[in-house]
Design a protein around this motif. Structure first.
Motif, mmCIF file in Angstrom:
data_model
loop_
_atom_site.group_PDB
_atom_site.id
_atom_site.type_symbol
_atom_site.label_atom_id
_atom_site.label_comp_id
_atom_site.label_asym_id
_atom_site.label_seq_id
_atom_site.Cartn_x
_atom_site.Cartn_y
_atom_site.Cartn_z
ATOM 1 N N ALA A 693 46.660 78.187 45.266
ATOM 2 C CA ALA A 693 45.410 77.559 44.810
ATOM 3 C C ALA A 693 45.064 76.299 45.597
ATOM 4 O O ALA A 693 43.890 76.064 45.935
ATOM 5 N N ILE A 694 46.051 75.470 45.895
ATOM 6 C CA ILE A 694 45.737 74.233 46.608
ATOM 7 C C ILE A 694 45.320 74.519 48.055
ATOM 8 O O ILE A 694 44.543 73.759 48.648
ATOM 9 N N ASP A 695 45.782 75.621 48.604
ATOM 10 C CA ASP A 695 45.342 76.014 49.944
ATOM 11 C C ASP A 695 43.896 76.490 49.897
ATOM 12 O O ASP A 695 43.110 76.218 50.826
ATOM 13 N N GLN A 696 43.541 77.205 48.827
ATOM 14 C CA GLN A 696 42.140 77.570 48.648
ATOM 15 C C GLN A 696 41.272 76.310 48.546
ATOM 16 O O GLN A 696 40.173 76.243 49.112
ATOM 17 N N VAL A 811 33.500 77.898 43.693
ATOM 18 C CA VAL A 811 34.038 76.754 42.945
ATOM 19 C C VAL A 811 35.415 77.145 42.420
ATOM 20 O O VAL A 811 35.562 78.179 41.756
ATOM 21 N N PRO A 812 36.469 76.369 42.707
ATOM 22 C CA PRO A 812 37.820 76.761 42.284
ATOM 23 C C PRO A 812 37.979 76.698 40.764
ATOM 24 O O PRO A 812 37.323 75.919 40.081
ATOM 25 N N ALA A 813 38.903 77.551 40.243
ATOM 26 C CA ALA A 813 39.152 77.586 38.805
ATOM 27 C C ALA A 813 39.957 76.375 38.349
ATOM 28 O O ALA A 813 39.808 75.893 37.224
ATOM 29 N N VAL A 814 40.845 75.878 39.220
ATOM 30 C CA VAL A 814 41.676 74.720 38.883
ATOM 31 C C VAL A 814 40.823 73.459 38.889
ATOM 32 O O VAL A 814 39.959 73.280 39.753
ATOM 33 N N ASP A 815 41.096 72.569 37.906
ATOM 34 C CA ASP A 815 40.349 71.301 37.818
ATOM 35 C C ASP A 815 40.964 70.301 38.800
ATOM 36 O O ASP A 815 41.696 69.390 38.418
ATOM 37 N N LEU A 819 43.259 66.581 38.675
ATOM 38 C CA LEU A 819 44.610 66.534 39.222
ATOM 39 C C LEU A 819 44.733 65.487 40.331
ATOM 40 O O LEU A 819 45.767 64.810 40.450
ATOM 41 N N ILE A 820 43.700 65.354 41.130
ATOM 42 C CA ILE A 820 43.718 64.336 42.191
ATOM 43 C C ILE A 820 43.784 62.942 41.584
ATOM 44 O O ILE A 820 44.542 62.072 42.039
ATOM 45 N N THR A 821 43.012 62.734 40.522
ATOM 46 C CA THR A 821 43.029 61.437 39.842
ATOM 47 C C THR A 821 44.401 61.179 39.226
ATOM 48 O O THR A 821 44.952 60.069 39.315
ATOM 49 N N LEU A 822 44.976 62.208 38.593
ATOM 50 C CA LEU A 822 46.313 62.068 37.993
ATOM 51 C C LEU A 822 47.341 61.721 39.048
ATOM 52 O O LEU A 822 48.191 60.838 38.829
ATOM 53 N N LYS A 823 47.283 62.400 40.192
ATOM 54 C CA LYS A 823 48.249 62.117 41.254
ATOM 55 C C LYS A 823 48.158 60.667 41.721
ATOM 56 O O LYS A 823 49.187 60.013 41.956
ATOM 57 N N ALA A 824 46.951 60.155 41.824
ATOM 58 C CA ALA A 824 46.778 58.771 42.252
ATOM 59 C C ALA A 824 47.352 57.809 41.213
ATOM 60 O O ALA A 824 47.969 56.790 41.572
ATOM 61 N N GLN A 855 42.874 68.292 26.618
ATOM 62 C CA GLN A 855 43.000 67.833 28.001
ATOM 63 C C GLN A 855 44.299 68.291 28.651
ATOM 64 O O GLN A 855 44.381 68.443 29.867
ATOM 65 N N ALA A 856 45.300 68.501 27.853
ATOM 66 C CA ALA A 856 46.615 68.841 28.399
ATOM 67 C C ALA A 856 46.623 70.172 29.111
ATOM 68 O O ALA A 856 47.409 70.397 30.044
ATOM 69 N N GLY A 857 45.743 71.085 28.693
ATOM 70 C CA GLY A 857 45.738 72.426 29.271
ATOM 71 C C GLY A 857 45.515 72.424 30.768
ATOM 72 O O GLY A 857 46.067 73.282 31.478
ATOM 73 N N ARG A 858 44.715 71.508 31.278
ATOM 74 C CA ARG A 858 44.457 71.465 32.730
ATOM 75 C C ARG A 858 45.719 71.172 33.509
ATOM 76 O O ARG A 858 45.899 71.650 34.630
ATOM 77 N N PHE A 859 46.594 70.356 32.922
ATOM 78 C CA PHE A 859 47.829 69.969 33.614
ATOM 79 C C PHE A 859 48.926 71.011 33.407
ATOM 80 O O PHE A 859 49.710 71.309 34.312
ATOM 81 N N LYS A 860 48.950 71.597 32.200
ATOM 82 C CA LYS A 860 49.948 72.628 31.908
ATOM 83 C C LYS A 860 49.732 73.877 32.758
ATOM 84 O O LYS A 860 50.668 74.628 33.020
ATOM 85 N N ALA A 861 48.477 74.075 33.172
ATOM 86 C CA ALA A 861 48.155 75.303 33.911
ATOM 87 C C ALA A 861 49.000 75.446 35.169
ATOM 88 O O ALA A 861 49.274 76.555 35.622
#
Length: 944
Positions: A693-696, A811-815, A819-824, A855-861
């Motif tokens: 997914a991240i390569d997409q 448009v990718p399915a992953v939010d 995730l970029i904000t969380l990583k920062a 909100q947790a579902g986006r990260f658990k995915a």
């Protein structure tokens, strides 16, 4: 301890980390030249839609400066980007080769024509000098990485060009725009020639200003015009009061040519009386200027006798202040109240407004000044004197004759020759003109302007104002090195030969084979036969601005690929009064249309403080030195990164910052190349839908950025390209994607799907990015191309924009934004732990995310792969509405994180701290994942 180094896929590429541009670029230039790259580009582009940028010719004199470099680099960026955009975009460079600057250089060596050298030998010397200058400038332009047909440029001194120039002039004559007139033109005393508008610049000058009396001839006539009754003279009454019209001028030397005094018909004029110490006298001047004039004369006491409109003074006779002759009062709309007295000294031989109003009144167009700037021998009182030096003598004569009211220095803006930087004069001489009105040229040009795309938009208003207010174009010059005016003029009538068009074509054929000497060597009888004695053969040459002004015609006739009208003209902002201007007038005069569809301008180079480049200040930067130290690509990057619509700031410090930005982009490319080792896109590329997914995400980001980049290239917004591509390298790639995929690239199997997925994404990013950068970082892009796997030809410039795989636009399915904000946020807390000494590297930590269920579902995915994205050894997601004391808030409301050191053992291969390290007795130092990658089928990745 076992050595697992051979199981790690470390980067491997011959693409060097150190650019060494200054030394490497010349070798690449040599390869381009040997391989005939420009010709190969023309070959692959054949049949495509055309895009023509017509090169405005630099002048063939002196080494190129930074402004030249800016201009040529901008043109090169445009031509290369249009080629990548699927156009056939040829670039034929050119040079302006005739004119005075070259004559001046040759005179330094050989002297003036007629002294030690004849005209033909002088022209040969000029031609030789110009060729040497072209060779030197061409070498420097090529060094900048500019691709073009350098071996076959157009030169305005090429016989074929000169012949086509004559044909262009013939068409302008045919269309009724050319006439011969005896009228004042700007005249340089050093050039000893007329100057074009574009050859005149305004500089400050201190001139002698004088208030001069023009005595009224008939006082009774004056009284009647002012509506007053003068008492009859009887014994014992005072004598008649002397009366004068007073003028003010800053060119006393023009007074010998005076033929009238002009007033404005609608202004109010006063008759005032005062005493300067020599008895009562009266002056006529504009009512609104009385206070200013009286103050200048140092007078406080005066009386108003009467007033009258300027129209009432028409034809009133005055005495010339220097000579025994009478001059009339005339009416002129050009008279203003900005300065002076409201009454203007009028010398039709020395001023355009004076000439125009003088023609209306039938005044003599008197020019007592020779081409050397000295009064003719027939000039009373001042014969042989140089005009500026004669000012003092004129003032003395005015004083001795009682005509001088006052003189004082006056500091003002004054026209100067742009070559010699010396003051010019207006001087009436017989010259050839292209008329602005007689065949509707002004109207046609203004209409044509409205159909051109001007960038910036203020260019339209600027050139429109210049066209609207400009005088007729004087196209004749009294010089040696230039394209001749191939005209035969009837000695009695002054008219052109009735077969002028046919004769010019005959001359053009001769010039096409023998150059301009064919005209100068021509015996008129050879063309005119027995009638030759009736005609004068013109000796003037054309204004050099006409040479470059007909490039649109001449080059399109010589080079079929350079069609007219051109898609784009690109020059400095000063060319609204230069090349854009002359090209517009010639094209409209010939064809009734502009020679260009679009006009783009760039500003001038200044230092970081906004100061003009100057040797005296010591802030100049020369392109030859910059390319030999920093390399051309750094200079090109500075040009692209700067908003060229305004002044372009440059300094050693600015270029140093550019070099740093260049290194960041180069290092990004090197990382991509190094990790594409062993990747063959034909065999190893993975379909988009099967990618991690991240390569997409990375491909989709590159796809979106390419759309922005291509749009910016089409809109000539190169600084936007620099910012977006640089940010892509630093933020999306360096700060996110590449950092995350290192683990997958290095630790998964060399041929595993997770690694091939990352390589597929990097391949698309690299293929796209090398093309984005090619128009700007041409040498670097070409170097990268040589190391890219799967390229189908020898040069990046033989290609078009990269074709992304289907799906990149979705448009990718992953939010990913979340995730970029969380990583920062996690990275910020990791840095806090590292600074406190709690951890040495991010992989020594683990993170827990607390978030409400919605909100947790986006990260658990991402499941266990969340740790790879956050670059921690463990990452957990806990559904919670309330944070604990050990958590810190993130950028997203309601989401909290806890980052702490891990207590698990470290895998010696991937460096992750995992509880399963040693779970396989065969590999006691490896985590379970590494065991699968070393001996098993390899791990699977879905998200990161």
């Amino acid at each position: 301890m076992a050595d697992y180094k051979h199981t790690i896929n470390l980067p491997n590429t011959g693409f060097p980390m150190k650019a060494d541009l200054a030394n490497r670029e010349p070798g690449m230039l040599a390869v381009w030249e040997r391989s005939g790259l420009y010709e190969k580009i023309r070959g692959v582009a054949k049949g495509r839609p055309s895009f023509v940028l017509t090169d405005g010719p630099p002048y063939a004199n002196g080494a190129i400066h930074l402004g030249h470099a800016v201009n040529k680099i901008l043109k090169d960026i445009i031509v290369k980007s249009r080629t990548l955009d699927g156009y056939d975009a040829p670039y034929v460079p050119g040079w302006d080769c005739h004119g005075l600057p070259i004559e001046m250089q040759v005179e330094k060596t050989h002297g003036r024509v007629g002294q030690k050298i004849d005209a033909k030998a002088f022209r040969a010397a000029c031609r030789e000098y110009a060729h040497k200058q072209v060779d030197a400038q061409r070498r420097d332009f090529k060094r900048l990485g500019v691709l073009g047909d350098w071996e076959n440029p157009y030169l305005t001194m090429m016989p074929r060009f000169e012949a086509e120039q004559l044909r262009a002039f013939a068409l302008i004559i045919k269309n009724g725009h050319v006439y011969k007139g005896f009228k004042p033109v700007h005249w340089c005393l050093n050039c000893r020639s007329a100057l074009a508008e574009a050859e005149v610049e305004y500089e400050d000058k201190t001139s002698p200003s004088v208030y001069v009396r023009f005595p009224v001839v008939d006082s009774a006539d004056l009284a009647q015009r002012f509506g007053i009754e003068e008492a009859r003279k009887v014994a014992g009454e005072r004598q008649e009061v002397p009366t004068s019209v007073v003028i003010w001028t800053t060119t006393p030397w023009t007074l010998p040519a005076n033929r009238a005094v002009a007033v404005h018909p609608q202004f109010d004029y006063a008759l005032i009386e005062f005493d300067l110490g020599r008895g009562a006298e009266r002056l006529v001047l504009a009512v609104e200027l009385i206070d200013a004039v009286m103050s200048a004369l140092g007078l406080t006491g005066w009386s108003l006798i009467a007033t009258a409109k300027g129209a009432a003074l028409e034809h009133m006779l005055l005495r010339h202040p220097l000579y025994d002759r009478q001059v009339p009062v005339i009416l002129g709309e050009h008279v203003t109240l900005d300065a002076g007295t409201g009454a203007v000294h009028t010398a039709p031989g020395h001023g355009l407004d004076d000439y125009i109003v003088g023609r209306r009144y039938g005044l003599e167009i008197d020019n007592p000044v020779g081409g050397d700037g000295r009064f003719l021998p027939s000039t009373p009182l001042f014969a042989g004197e140089q005009v500026f030096e004669a000012n003092a003598h004129v003032i003395k004569v005015l004083h001795d004759h009682g005509r001088l009211l006052k003189d004082e220095p006056y500091h003002h803006s004054y026209p100067h020759c742009w070559r010699h930087k010396t003051p010019v004069i207006f001087r009436a001489t017989p010259q050839w003109f292209i008329g602005m009105e007689q065949a509707g040229l002004r109207k046609g040009a203004l209409e044509a302007i409205s159909h051109v795309d001007w960038m910036p938009t203020w260019g339209e208003q600027r050139i429109s104002g210049m066209i609207a207010g400009r005088p007729d174009w004087c196209v004749s010059r009294q010089r040696t090195w230039g394209v001749p005016l191939p005209l035969f003029v009837d000695k009695e009538s002054g008219e052109l030969h009735p077969r002028t068009g046919e004769l010019i074509e005959e001359v053009a054929k001769l010039v096409e084979h023998g150059g301009i000497d064919a005209w100068f060597d021509l015996d008129a009888a050879a063309l005119l036969g027995p009638d030759s004695s009736r005609y004068d053969k013109a000796t003037d040459v054309m204004d050099v601005w006409f040479d470059s002004g007909v490039v649109h015609h001449c080059v399109s006739q010589i080079r079929p690929e350079i069609v007219a009208p051109s898609d784009l003209y690109l020059e400095g902002s000063d060319q609204h009064r230069g090349w854009f201007h002359s090209s517009l007038l010639t094209s409209v005069a010939m064809h009734g249309r502009a020679p260009y569809r679009g006009v783009l301008t760039h500003g001038f180079t200044v230092d970081e403080k906004g100061r003009k480049m100057s040797k005296s200040i010591g802030n100049t930067l020369v392109p030859q030195k910059l390319t030999s130290t920093l390399g051309a690509d750094v200079v090109r990057l500075w040009v692209a990164a700067t908003d060229y619509a305004n002044e372009m700031s440059v300094s050693d410090e600015i270029l140093k910052r550019m070099a740093d930005s260049y290194r960041r982009m180069r290092n990004t490319l090197r990382f991509l190349l190094g990790n594409l080792h062993g990747f063959d896109p034909a065999r190893h590329a993975i379909a988009f839908d099967d990618l991690v997914a991240i390569d997409q995400w990375a491909i989709a980001k590159a796809f979106a950025l390419q759309n922005d980049v291509v749009t910016a290239y089409r809109n000539y917004e190169f600084h936007d390209i620099y910012q977006k591509v640089h940010n892509f390298c630093v933020v999306e790639l360096g700060g996110f994607y590449l950092d995350i995929i290192k683990d997958r690239l290095y630790t998964t199997g060399a041929s595993s799907a997770p690694r091939r997925s990352a390589q597929t994404a990097m391949y698309h990013v690299a293929q796209a990015m090398v093309r984005w950068l090619a128009p700007i970082l041409s040498f670097t892009a070409e170097e990268v191309w040589g190391f890219l796997p799967g390229v189908g030809n020898e040069s990046v410039f033989l290609n078009t924009w990269h074709q992304f795989p289907l799906g990149a636009e979705r448009v990718p399915a992953v939010d990913w934004p979340a995730l970029i904000t969380l990583k920062a946020d996690v990275a910020r807390d990791l840095e806090r732990l590292r600074a406190a000494g709690a951890i040495g590297a991010p992989l020594e930590a683990e993170v827990t995310i607390y978030a409400p269920a919605a909100q947790a579902g986006r990260f658990k995915a991402l499941r266990d792969e969340l740790r790879f994205l956050l670059i921690t050894s463990q990452a957990h997601v806990v559904e919670s509405e309330t944070p604990s004391a050990s958590t810190v808030p993130t950028s997203e409301p309601g989401v909290w994180i806890e980052v702490k050191p891990s207590t698990q053992p470290k895998c010696v291969r991937c460096w992750h701290l995992r509880s399963d390290v040693g779970s396989d007795p065969r590999h006691p130092e490896l985590c379970a994942r590494c065991v699968i990658n070393v001996e098993g089928p390899g791990e699977e990745r879905q998200f990161a």
